[in-house]
Design a protein around this motif. Structure first.
Motif, mmCIF file in Angstrom:
data_model
loop_
_atom_site.group_PDB
_atom_site.id
_atom_site.type_symbol
_atom_site.label_atom_id
_atom_site.label_comp_id
_atom_site.label_asym_id
_atom_site.label_seq_id
_atom_site.Cartn_x
_atom_site.Cartn_y
_atom_site.Cartn_z
ATOM 1 N N SER A 254 -3.677 5.729 1.931
ATOM 2 C CA SER A 254 -2.799 4.539 1.769
ATOM 3 C C SER A 254 -2.328 3.848 3.163
ATOM 4 C CB SER A 254 -1.248 4.089 0.895
ATOM 5 O OG SER A 254 -2.213 4.968 -0.440
ATOM 6 N N TYR B 145 -4.817 2.404 5.722
ATOM 7 C CA TYR B 145 -5.374 0.981 4.405
ATOM 8 C C TYR B 145 -4.412 -0.264 4.815
ATOM 9 C CZ TYR B 145 -5.941 -2.553 0.748
ATOM 10 O OH TYR B 145 -5.755 -4.153 0.855
ATOM 11 N N MET B 146 -2.575 0.093 4.939
ATOM 12 C CA MET B 146 -2.083 -0.873 5.312
ATOM 13 C C MET B 146 -1.490 -1.506 7.116
ATOM 14 S SD MET B 146 1.747 -0.518 3.259
ATOM 15 C CE MET B 146 1.471 1.887 3.068
ATOM 16 N N ASN C 235 -2.857 -4.969 7.769
ATOM 17 C CA ASN C 235 -1.467 -5.351 8.128
ATOM 18 C C ASN C 235 -0.742 -5.478 9.040
ATOM 19 O OD1 ASN C 235 -1.102 -4.348 4.640
ATOM 20 N ND2 ASN C 235 -0.417 -6.539 4.722
ATOM 21 N N ASN D 173 7.564 -2.451 4.316
ATOM 22 C CA ASN D 173 8.179 -3.302 3.425
ATOM 23 C C ASN D 173 9.210 -3.715 4.112
ATOM 24 O OD1 ASN D 173 7.215 -2.206 1.511
ATOM 25 N ND2 ASN D 173 7.753 -0.098 1.070
ATOM 26 N N TYR E 274 6.230 -2.762 -5.655
ATOM 27 C CA TYR E 274 4.692 -2.071 -6.003
ATOM 28 C C TYR E 274 4.163 -1.016 -4.065
ATOM 29 C CZ TYR E 274 3.150 -5.582 -1.736
ATOM 30 O OH TYR E 274 2.619 -5.997 -0.720
ATOM 31 N N LYS E 275 3.595 -0.332 -4.737
ATOM 32 C CA LYS E 275 2.808 0.363 -3.724
ATOM 33 C C LYS E 275 1.686 0.402 -3.636
ATOM 34 C CE LYS E 275 4.542 4.512 -2.048
ATOM 35 N NZ LYS E 275 4.875 4.882 -0.737
ATOM 36 N N PHE E 276 0.964 0.862 -2.397
ATOM 37 C CA PHE E 276 -0.631 1.544 -2.770
ATOM 38 C C PHE E 276 -0.942 2.570 -2.995
ATOM 39 C CE2 PHE E 276 -0.223 -3.397 0.385
ATOM 40 C CZ PHE E 276 -1.650 -4.114 -0.389
ATOM 41 N N LYS F 291 -3.100 -1.398 -5.327
ATOM 42 C CA LYS F 291 -1.673 -2.290 -5.481
ATOM 43 C C LYS F 291 -0.804 -1.827 -6.367
ATOM 44 C CE LYS F 291 0.745 -6.750 -4.229
ATOM 45 N NZ LYS F 291 0.170 -7.960 -3.928
ATOM 46 N N GLU G 234 -11.301 -0.845 -2.237
ATOM 47 C CA GLU G 234 -10.569 -1.543 -1.959
ATOM 48 C C GLU G 234 -10.059 -2.924 -2.413
ATOM 49 O OE1 GLU G 234 -9.916 -1.907 2.019
ATOM 50 O OE2 GLU G 234 -10.050 -0.055 2.716
ATOM 51 N N GLU H 170 -6.146 -4.674 -8.060
ATOM 52 C CA GLU H 170 -3.841 -4.173 -8.179
ATOM 53 C C GLU H 170 -4.151 -4.334 -9.219
ATOM 54 O OE1 GLU H 170 -1.104 -7.341 -7.648
ATOM 55 O OE2 GLU H 170 -2.892 -8.433 -6.487
ATOM 56 N N SER I 281 9.562 -5.368 -10.896
ATOM 57 C CA SER I 281 8.313 -5.443 -10.310
ATOM 58 C C SER I 281 7.294 -6.135 -11.252
ATOM 59 C CB SER I 281 7.786 -3.930 -10.343
ATOM 60 O OG SER I 281 8.078 -2.747 -11.224
#
Length: 448
Positions: A46, A49-50, A54, A147, A159-161, A175, A373, A376, A425
């Motif tokens: 995870s 991925y971020m 990101n 975050n 939310y969380k991955f 997600k 990936e 959601e 959420s």
């Protein structure tokens, strides 16, 4: 609001560990700010991925955090095998002319342990039972930093991955809104592909095991990063069924005092006075050596001793956990007798290669799984715990029957107490309040 106030309002806690409130952790001035992107546990992806998707957000957040805490050095730690993530971060560093540096590490376990990472980056040993602040450092997980970027945009944690891997039809990074059941996450990934299975919440070394009977009641929280599905008869699932008395008897009959558990202990290798083989001997011989047994209190419970080092497959970690618990019940606290701690000169040769650890854990097949990936979940109901992570729980500030929007405050920490606010959420109607707040989504009526 300043950055710390925004972090507090957003309800941010450590995303990759015990869940310490981030606004409390960052209320300091330090020399180093280190981002932990090493994904300590095997199989988890995870954070990768971020960092890959990101990187701009992470670099911008690191810069703002650095300004807030006066950090001279801004460092992101990640594994040298993370080629795509390294490139993404380098591109973002150049794009924003950032002073962030990357610290690249070999793939060993537990490279992402907070104290090990600080030692790798700074060469400083955090005192046993201490925190990074003791050596002028603060560490935050890459998910936590993302975050914080969201909080800078006035977006709370909702939310969380989550990495979903193992005996599932579609291994994925999903997600997931906070409060979604594990069952629903598994269903999103096609469900388990074996009838009898067990679940590991988190990584295979330090994650919490649970049976499939709990997947309808266990929900995703702010600290959950992975769900690993293993066969019920898997080695890791069966070990959890062993009683403490059985572990003690094994120690008495089979511990050969090879001290491999001590030689490979990550905390011993950075200079901490912990010797698991001596604890095992004290337990095996009923020596009740209090000076030795107290060493269990500084065990980080990484599991290297019993899942990799011990040739007899004994349980030094769980013996340590048992001893630690008994000592705490008696009011015993760890006290350092020196302020000088020196790493072992053989440390580099005693690091546990992740690839070999995964093979030892009988999980190599899962490491080769390709994760989907972009998945959601849009649950029709969530149950959001009022207490997540370390500190005080929150008090509900909504009532049953209230309509709430996604991101709305629903639980607030009392002023002066350490904890983290919680937010809706999903949008919907509050249907129940207990130790969690249940929210049911409003379903659009179907026109016939």
């Amino acid at each position: 609001m300043n950055l710390l106030e925004k972090i507090r309002e957003a309800g941010i806690i450590g995303a990759g560990g015990a869940g310490f409130p981030t606004h409390v952790k960052l209320n300091c001035k330090v020399e180093y700010f280190i981002v932990n992107g090493l994904e300590c546990e095997p199989l988890l992806q995870s954070d990768k991925y971020m960092m890959r998707n990101n990187s701009d957000e992470i670099i911008q957040a690191v810069e703002e955090i650095g300004k807030a805490i006066g950090a001279e050095h801004l460092v992101i730690g990640l594994k040298e095998e993370y080629k795509d993530e390294i490139q993404a971060l380098k591109t973002s560093i150049g794009k924003f002319n950032s002073r962030v540096k990357l610290h690249l590490s070999r793939a060993f376990y537990p490279a992402g342990d907070e104290q090990v990472l600080v030692y790798e980056v700074t060469g400083r040993t955090i005192p046993p039972a201490g925190i990074p602040l003791n050596v002028g450092t603060v560490v935050s997980n890459s998910g936590t930093v993302f975050n914080i970027y969201e909080a800078m945009q006035d977006k709370p944690v909702t939310y969380k991955f989550v990495t979903v891997i193992g005996e599932v039809a579609k291994p994925s990074i999903v997600k997931v809104p906070i409060g979604t059941t594990v069952k629903e996450v598994l269903e999103k990934c096609g469900g388990a592909i074996t009838r009898d299975y067990a679940i590991i919440m988190g990584g295979p070394m330090m994650g919490k095991r649970m049976s499939k009977d709990h997947i309808e009641s266990r929900v995703i929280t702010k600290t959950d990063g992975a769900i690993i599905v293993i066969p019920e008869d898997h080695y890791l699932a069966q070990r959890e069924k062993m009683t403490i008395e059985h572990m003690k008897n094994q120690a008495k009959s089979a511990c050969i005092q090879c001290h491999f558990c001590t030689d490979m202990c990550p905390r011993n290798l950075i200079g901490h006075p912990i010797n698991p083989h001596k604890i095992m001997r004290s337990i095996a011989l009923n020596e009740d050596n209090k000076d030795v047994l107290k060493q269990a209190m500084i065990c980080c419970e990484c599991g290297v001793c019993e899942m990799y080092a011990c040739p007899m497959r004994l349980s030094p970690k769980r013996i340590n956990v048992y001893v630690k618990g008994k000592l705490r019940e008696s009011g015993v606290k760890w006290e350092n007798t020196t302020n000088t701690f020196t790493g072992n000169i053989l440390r580099d040769y005693r690091k546990v290669p992740t690839e070999r650890l995964v093979a030892r854990l009988q999980l190599s097949g899962y490491k080769r799984q390709r994760l989907q990936e972009g998945e959601e979940i849009n649950p029709i109901e969530v149950k959001i715990p009022l207490r997540q992570g370390i500190g005080a729980g929150t008090t509900a500030i909504v009532n049953v029957g209230d309509t709430v929007e996604k991101g709305q405050f629903i639980g607030r920490v009392e002023e002066g107490k350490m904890g983290a606010n919680v937010h809706a959420s999903i949008g919907g109607v509050v249907s129940e309040i207990s130790d969690s707040i249940a929210i049911k989504a409003i379903q659009a009526e179907v026109i016939k």
